[in-house]
Design an enzyme around this catalytic site. Structure first.
Site, short mmCIF file in Angstrom:
data_model
loop_
_atom_site.label_atom_id
_atom_site.label_comp_id
_atom_site.label_asym_id
_atom_site.label_seq_id
_atom_site.Cartn_x
_atom_site.Cartn_y
_atom_site.Cartn_z
N ASP A 66 0.82 -1.22 0.00
CA ASP A 66 0.00 0.00 0.00
C ASP A 66 0.85 1.26 0.00
O ASP A 66 2.08 1.21 0.14
CB ASP A 66 -0.96 0.00 1.20
N ASP A 134 -7.51 -2.52 14.60
CA ASP A 134 -8.91 -2.77 14.23
C ASP A 134 -9.06 -4.01 13.34
O ASP A 134 -10.12 -4.23 12.76
CB ASP A 134 -9.51 -1.54 13.53
N HIS A 136 -7.36 -4.58 10.54
CA HIS A 136 -7.09 -4.38 9.11
C HIS A 136 -5.83 -5.11 8.68
O HIS A 136 -4.92 -5.36 9.47
CB HIS A 136 -7.04 -2.88 8.74
N GLU A 141 -9.76 -1.77 5.71
CA GLU A 141 -10.39 -1.53 7.00
C GLU A 141 -11.63 -2.42 7.15
O GLU A 141 -12.10 -3.00 6.17
CB GLU A 141 -10.79 -0.05 7.11
P1 PGA Z 1 2.33 -1.40 12.73
O1 PGA Z 1 1.11 -1.38 11.72
O2 PGA Z 1 3.26 -2.47 12.24
O3 PGA Z 1 2.95 -0.06 12.62
O4 PGA Z 1 1.76 -1.72 14.07
C1 PGA Z 1 0.53 -2.59 11.33
C2 PGA Z 1 -0.62 -2.33 10.42
O5 PGA Z 1 -1.31 -1.31 10.57
O6 PGA Z 1 -0.85 -3.17 9.52
#
Ligand code: PGA
Length: 241
Positions: A66, A134, A136, A141
């Site tokens: 992404d 959450d 995702h 999301e």
């Molecule tokens: P993080 O993010 O590794 O910074 O915790 C993970 C994500 O949002 O997929």
């Protein structure tokens, strides 16, 4: 099927992830890469292994998950810049073989479609994933259709809050949209390696592994994938049965 590997802490999670990833750092392989804090320990180990053992990436291709919409690639928090800083510039990978979706351009949806076509031509051997608090995966999301391809999407408010630590703790500086591989795109990868560390991931980890397969928890789709390894540290595993 999800195979869960429990380790004590984030350092051990990175060690274990590198052990899994190493099998795929071979000529002809296609790696699916991720950004965020979680993969940093793994990338450090990949760089160290390249420098000390000469492991080469010259015949490896990569596809990232992404990118933020509207952030110039020169912005240090763009995922393009993140990947170059933390991995690509420190190994011998060939720039043309690396792919990060572009969040800039006239027709982002057409670019997204083209991204899926490139992945279809060079299917991903192993996709690295983190998980959001959450549930995702990438920027898919809760509520994202399981059959989605790469697309433009809005970030959930909880994600903007989670990510504002990279933007001077100022939520108004976090981009509100991203281009993300869809859940359907991610599910096409032959193997999936998800790393989750820290207590703020415990609920999402529980929902992913023990909850119903439901679009309310995007990561729960992985229960339907034939080959998933989830590496969790003690804090992230704390709500598992
Ligand atoms: P993080 O993010 O590794 O910074 O915790 C993970 C994500 O949002 O997929």
């Amino acid at each position: 099927m999800i195979k869960v590997v429990k380790v004590d802490n984030a350092t051990e999670a990175a060690d274990k992830a590198f052990e899994v990833m190493k099998e795929y750092i071979k000529p002809g392989k296609v790696l699916g890469l991720a950004t965020g804090s979680t993969p940093l320990g793994l990338y450090e180990r990949m760089v160290k292994d390249h420098k000390e053992n000469g492991t080469s990436y010259k015949e490896i291709k990569t596809f990232n998950l992404d990118e933020y919409v509207g952030l110039p690639i020169t912005h240090p928090e763009s995922y393009y810049a993140f990947m170059h800083r933390n991995l690509f510039d420190q190994i011998d990978i060939i720039e043309e073989n690396t792919h990060v979706p572009s969040g800039l351009g006239e027709d982002l949806e057409a670019q997204a479609k083209h991204y899926d076509e490139m992945i279809d031509k060079d299917p991903v051997d192993i996709q690295l994933l983190g998980i959001g608090s959450d549930g995702h995966i990438a920027f898919n999301e809760p509520g994202t259709p399981f059959d989605s391809g790469t697309h433009v999407t809005d970030l959930a408010e909880s994600t903007i809050r989670d990510n504002c630590r990279f933007f001077d703790n100022d939520m108004s500086k976090v981009p509100t949209q991203s281009v993300t591989q869809g859940i359907g795109t991610i599910m096409k990868a032959k193997n999936i390696l998800l790393i989750a560390t820290g207590a703020n991931k415990a609920q999402a980890v529980k929902d992913m592994i023990e909850g119903p397969v439901d679009e309310a928890c995007p990561a729960s789709v992985l229960q339907k994938h034939p080959n998933v390894i989830v590496i969790v540290d003690e804090a992230a595993a704390s709500m598992l049965k």
